[in-house]
Design an enzyme around this catalytic site. Sequence first.
Site, PDB file in Angstrom:
ATOM      1  N   HIS A 177       0.802  -1.220   0.000  1.00  0.00           N
ATOM      2  CA  HIS A 177       0.000   0.000   0.000  1.00  0.00           C
ATOM      3  C   HIS A 177       0.841   1.279   0.000  1.00  0.00           C
ATOM      4  CE1 HIS A 177      -3.829  -2.040   0.374  1.00  0.00           C
ATOM      5  NE2 HIS A 177      -3.382  -2.738   1.396  1.00  0.00           N
TER       6      HIS A 177
ATOM      7  N   GLU B  64      -6.098 -13.003   5.823  1.00  0.00           N
ATOM      8  CA  GLU B  64      -6.980 -11.833   5.887  1.00  0.00           C
ATOM      9  C   GLU B  64      -8.271 -12.027   5.109  1.00  0.00           C
ATOM     10  OE1 GLU B  64      -4.629  -8.523   4.572  1.00  0.00           O
ATOM     11  OE2 GLU B  64      -3.517  -9.744   3.145  1.00  0.00           O
TER      12      GLU B  64
ATOM     13  N   ASP C 144      -8.947  -6.188   6.178  1.00  0.00           N
ATOM     14  CA  ASP C 144      -9.393  -6.996   5.042  1.00  0.00           C
ATOM     15  C   ASP C 144     -10.267  -8.162   5.494  1.00  0.00           C
ATOM     16  OD1 ASP C 144      -8.322  -5.935   2.485  1.00  0.00           O
ATOM     17  OD2 ASP C 144      -6.411  -6.123   3.494  1.00  0.00           O
TER      18      ASP C 144
END
Length: 266
Positions: A48, A152, A178
């Site tokens: 990210h 996740e 997530d």
Amino acid sequence: MPAPENRFKTAIHAGKPQIGLWLDMGEAITAEIAGTAGFDWLVIDGEHGPNDLRSIIDQLRALATSPAEPVVRVPVGESWMIKQLLDAGARTLLVPMVDSAEQASDLVSAMHYPPRGIRGMGAAVARASAFNTIADYADSASDGVCLLVQAETRAAINDLDNILAVEGVDGVFIGPADLAADMGYLGRIDEPEVQAVIEAAIVKIVAAGKAAGILTFNEAYNRRYLELGASFVAVGADVTEFANTLRALSARYKGGSAPQPSRSGY
């Protein structure tokens, strides 16, 4: 001379709690500053954060003398990407979205040279071997690398027992945001059902003899996860700490109140 010890790997295998911070600015100077703050591990976020191979190398250099151990999160668990990052000097890799034991097994293979795995030779011309000054690097590299896989999704939780049985997986990191989204609770990790799944997963990971990890911005949750046996817990991110501190400083002098930050993380 063998490859240097991976302090983070040694600590989590001993069950010694490691407190970490996410690095999402993609800047070496930020990493260098964070390396003086007393954290045990720092995640250079390639998923990210605005990172590429060169910016990751710059941050690894910036942390070379820090007591904090760098952990690199790859954008995706591809063998060629893992090879590049290991050659670049990363030793602990965090791989997102690992939903099955088969995926975990493939990742283990990518972390190691033959005959244990499929990692291609080439570290002699890279940072990992200090540019071929660590004569025994290829023979000792496996001792220093550490693989953390992220669970996740519901699929990962459902296959967690099998993922934990994969030799070479050093730790399993629960991705709460997530996971909550996949369970139908987008942005709501506080939901009791989500917390129950997270806590049960941590207990299961620890019982299997693996290291359990997580990231949230909620101190109460983090302390609870440590009580359950989680051994690598990230408690914040450089971006949010920087932004929240600046907003609070501005509000203190200009009046009003700073926006309330999210407690969940990511």
